[in-house]
Enzyme design. Sequence first.
Site, short mmCIF file in Angstrom:
data_model
loop_
_atom_site.label_atom_id
_atom_site.label_comp_id
_atom_site.label_asym_id
_atom_site.label_seq_id
_atom_site.Cartn_x
_atom_site.Cartn_y
_atom_site.Cartn_z
N PHE A 95 0.81 -1.23 0.00
CA PHE A 95 0.00 0.00 0.00
C PHE A 95 0.84 1.28 0.00
O PHE A 95 0.35 2.34 -0.37
CB PHE A 95 -0.93 0.02 1.23
CG PHE A 95 -0.25 0.51 2.49
CD1 PHE A 95 -0.14 1.88 2.77
CD2 PHE A 95 0.33 -0.38 3.40
CE1 PHE A 95 0.52 2.32 3.92
CE2 PHE A 95 0.97 0.06 4.54
CZ PHE A 95 1.07 1.42 4.80
N GLU A 101 -4.92 -3.88 -1.83
CA GLU A 101 -6.36 -3.63 -1.72
C GLU A 101 -6.66 -2.39 -0.89
O GLU A 101 -7.79 -1.92 -0.83
CB GLU A 101 -7.08 -4.85 -1.12
CG GLU A 101 -6.63 -5.28 0.27
CD GLU A 101 -5.40 -6.20 0.27
OE1 GLU A 101 -4.49 -5.99 -0.57
OE2 GLU A 101 -5.34 -7.10 1.13
N CYS A 128 9.67 1.85 3.43
CA CYS A 128 10.63 0.78 3.70
C CYS A 128 12.04 1.34 3.81
O CYS A 128 12.95 0.61 4.20
CB CYS A 128 10.56 -0.26 2.61
SG CYS A 128 11.14 0.37 1.04
N LYS A 157 -1.33 -7.18 -9.35
CA LYS A 157 -2.28 -7.33 -8.24
C LYS A 157 -1.87 -6.27 -7.21
O LYS A 157 -0.98 -6.48 -6.40
CB LYS A 157 -2.18 -8.74 -7.66
CG LYS A 157 -3.40 -9.24 -6.91
CD LYS A 157 -3.89 -8.37 -5.78
CE LYS A 157 -3.11 -8.48 -4.51
NZ LYS A 157 -3.48 -7.49 -3.46
N GLU A 187 9.58 -3.62 12.80
CA GLU A 187 9.16 -2.54 11.91
C GLU A 187 7.85 -1.96 12.43
O GLU A 187 6.84 -2.67 12.52
CB GLU A 187 8.95 -3.10 10.50
CG GLU A 187 8.57 -2.03 9.49
CD GLU A 187 8.41 -2.59 8.08
OE1 GLU A 187 7.77 -3.64 7.92
OE2 GLU A 187 8.92 -1.96 7.15
N SER A 244 5.34 -6.88 3.36
CA SER A 244 5.91 -7.13 4.68
C SER A 244 6.69 -8.45 4.70
O SER A 244 6.46 -9.33 3.86
CB SER A 244 4.78 -7.17 5.71
OG SER A 244 3.86 -8.18 5.34
P1 NAD Z 1 1.51 -6.55 3.05
O1 NAD Z 1 2.55 -7.61 3.13
O2 NAD Z 1 0.43 -6.55 4.06
O3 NAD Z 1 0.76 -6.59 1.62
C1 NAD Z 1 1.48 -6.61 0.42
C2 NAD Z 1 0.67 -7.42 -0.62
O4 NAD Z 1 0.54 -8.76 -0.16
C3 NAD Z 1 -0.72 -6.88 -0.87
O5 NAD Z 1 -0.95 -6.86 -2.26
C4 NAD Z 1 -1.63 -7.86 -0.13
O6 NAD Z 1 -2.85 -8.06 -0.80
C5 NAD Z 1 -0.83 -9.15 -0.11
N1 NAD Z 1 -1.01 -9.92 1.12
C6 NAD Z 1 -1.18 -9.42 2.39
N2 NAD Z 1 -1.27 -10.44 3.28
C7 NAD Z 1 -1.17 -11.58 2.58
C8 NAD Z 1 -1.19 -12.95 2.93
N3 NAD Z 1 -1.36 -13.35 4.19
N4 NAD Z 1 -1.07 -13.88 1.95
C9 NAD Z 1 -0.91 -13.51 0.66
N5 NAD Z 1 -0.87 -12.21 0.27
C10 NAD Z 1 -1.01 -11.26 1.20
O7 NAD Z 1 2.30 -5.16 3.03
P2 NAD Z 1 1.71 -3.69 3.15
O8 NAD Z 1 1.27 -3.45 4.55
O9 NAD Z 1 0.77 -3.43 2.04
O10 NAD Z 1 3.03 -2.81 2.84
C11 NAD Z 1 3.95 -2.44 3.82
C12 NAD Z 1 5.12 -3.39 3.87
O11 NAD Z 1 5.80 -3.41 2.62
C13 NAD Z 1 6.16 -2.94 4.90
O12 NAD Z 1 6.62 -4.06 5.59
C14 NAD Z 1 7.26 -2.34 4.04
O13 NAD Z 1 8.55 -2.35 4.62
C15 NAD Z 1 7.20 -3.24 2.84
N6 NAD Z 1 7.84 -2.59 1.69
C16 NAD Z 1 9.07 -3.06 1.32
C17 NAD Z 1 9.74 -2.45 0.27
C18 NAD Z 1 11.10 -2.94 -0.15
O14 NAD Z 1 11.58 -2.52 -1.20
N7 NAD Z 1 11.75 -3.82 0.60
C19 NAD Z 1 9.15 -1.38 -0.42
C20 NAD Z 1 7.89 -0.93 0.00
C21 NAD Z 1 7.24 -1.56 1.06
#
Ligand code: NAD
Length: 492
Positions: free
Chosen positions: A156, A183, A288, A180, A389, A233
């Site tokens: 997000f 959401e 991040c 994808k 984090e 994450s």
């Molecule tokens: P998230 O992991 O909750 O969601 C990311 C994606 O995974 C979404 O599209 C979501 O629909 C899907 N998802 C969520 N839970 C899932 C599950 N249990 N099974 C399968 N798919 C699932 O992450 P977020 O809260 O949207 O974003 C923030 C996170 O992203 C932070 O941890 C941040 O550090 C990380 N991030 C990392 C980088 C990098 O380059 N390392 C860059 C940006 C963000």
Amino acid sequence: MLASLSADGEVQNYVDGSWQKPAGRDSQPVTNPATGERLATIPFSDATDLDAAVDAANEAYNDWRNTAVEDRIQPLFRLKSLLEEHIGELAELLVREHGKTRAEARGELRRGIENVEVACGMPRLQQAGTLANAAPDIDESAVREPLGTFVGITPFNFPAMISLWFLPHAVASGNAFILKPSEQDPLVTQRIFELVDQAGFPDGVVQLLNGGPDTVNEILAHPGIVGVSFVGSTPVARHIYETAAANGKRVQAQGGAKNHVIVTESTDLSYAAEKTVSSACACAGERCLSNDVVVVEDSVYDAFADEMVAKMRDQTVGYGLDDGVDIGAIISADHEETIRRYIQSGVDEGAKLLVDGRDVAVDGYEDGNFVGPSLFGEVSPEMTIVREEHFGPIVGLVRVEDFDEAVDVVNRSDFGNAASLFTDSGHKASRFKCEVEAGNLGVNVGTAAPMAFFAFGGRKDSFFGDLHAQGSDLVNFYTDKMSYIERWPDQS
Ligand code: NAD
């Protein structure tokens, strides 16, 4: 609001060149986190939506892979122009659904456009090498071939930029691509896909599939998909990496982060504090690359803490569309609650709360999700706010004796996304570059964010895989090298 929303205000998929309503039964609201206003509803795709998208992608791939690279990049040139033409409107939409400030939203879009620009160089990037007389009478050459249908799954916090990390390189190198998006804030991506539609890709080459975790798990199991690019994450990144690999797919999975800063005695403390505060508080800490743990040499600790207190107190919290705002809204009420719990954990574990962001009130936006900047002093590396984090505008200051101890504190982290050093010492800068275990290193730079033509690094629990996002790593991820060995004996 968006022409491509359904008549009842629902987000739609873009499949085989047309807008289609997801068939799944689950849905959730898309809300402006600063005002509480409901902007749309996002229905989640189910297996039938995914099958339709994968079928259309693999059908399109058959022609697209044999389309001249010069022709494959023409829609990307048009997409770049369209994104630039609409950058103001896209930025406003991004602020409304995400909460960040207008300047941050424009910066994010600019970073995304950079990736489109780099992918337009695919005629050069995809070349792999030729050697005449590699063996007696034998010439050898290598080509980088596309592989099929890839999926990008994005978080997000940078919904526009991270979608544009993957899409341009995947399709310019001859693959079909399905996105994808998160959401939580799908609207800016949907608007970008209205522009993708105008850019003139053949139907099925680029598609948008909305959904949540169940949709992701269907993607990971689908036999018609060759690879997955993921950002999100750490627990989800690990799950994606393991499951996609077990199902025979290529996978690159970037995870969460804790990014440390080292402040040495020989540096401009005011400059170091300014850059650190801006890194930690930008996008309300939902980054991040946010530098949220600062390891400070004892001799300058007190003076640096004073600089940080003044600069943290100077941050203005508010609605990202209003002027003069530094810290916008938090993506959801749940996440605001999580950040508040982390602040309480710092207090409970004995850190010294120098600036408390919990009492923030933003006039006129009583229904919004806001947290002000929080600064902790006398933090130890074992505390929860250092190890985990929190994804909020919280900074912890760790006091160390010397540079050796500082490097040790940084390397004790489970994460390895980025780290920064503020110093006037070239010797410490070279030691930092050799000894610190993180993928993106900044020297006298607040946020170590690589430009689109360099790989976006990440190590330890911040990255699962070998080829990173951006740059030549992405070209290698989206293609496979094939070697031709040729001999042409004289048959006359
Ligand atoms: P998230 O992991 O909750 O969601 C990311 C994606 O995974 C979404 O599209 C979501 O629909 C899907 N998802 C969520 N839970 C899932 C599950 N249990 N099974 C399968 N798919 C699932 O992450 P977020 O809260 O949207 O974003 C923030 C996170 O992203 C932070 O941890 C941040 O550090 C990380 N991030 C990392 C980088 C990098 O380059 N390392 C860059 C940006 C963000």
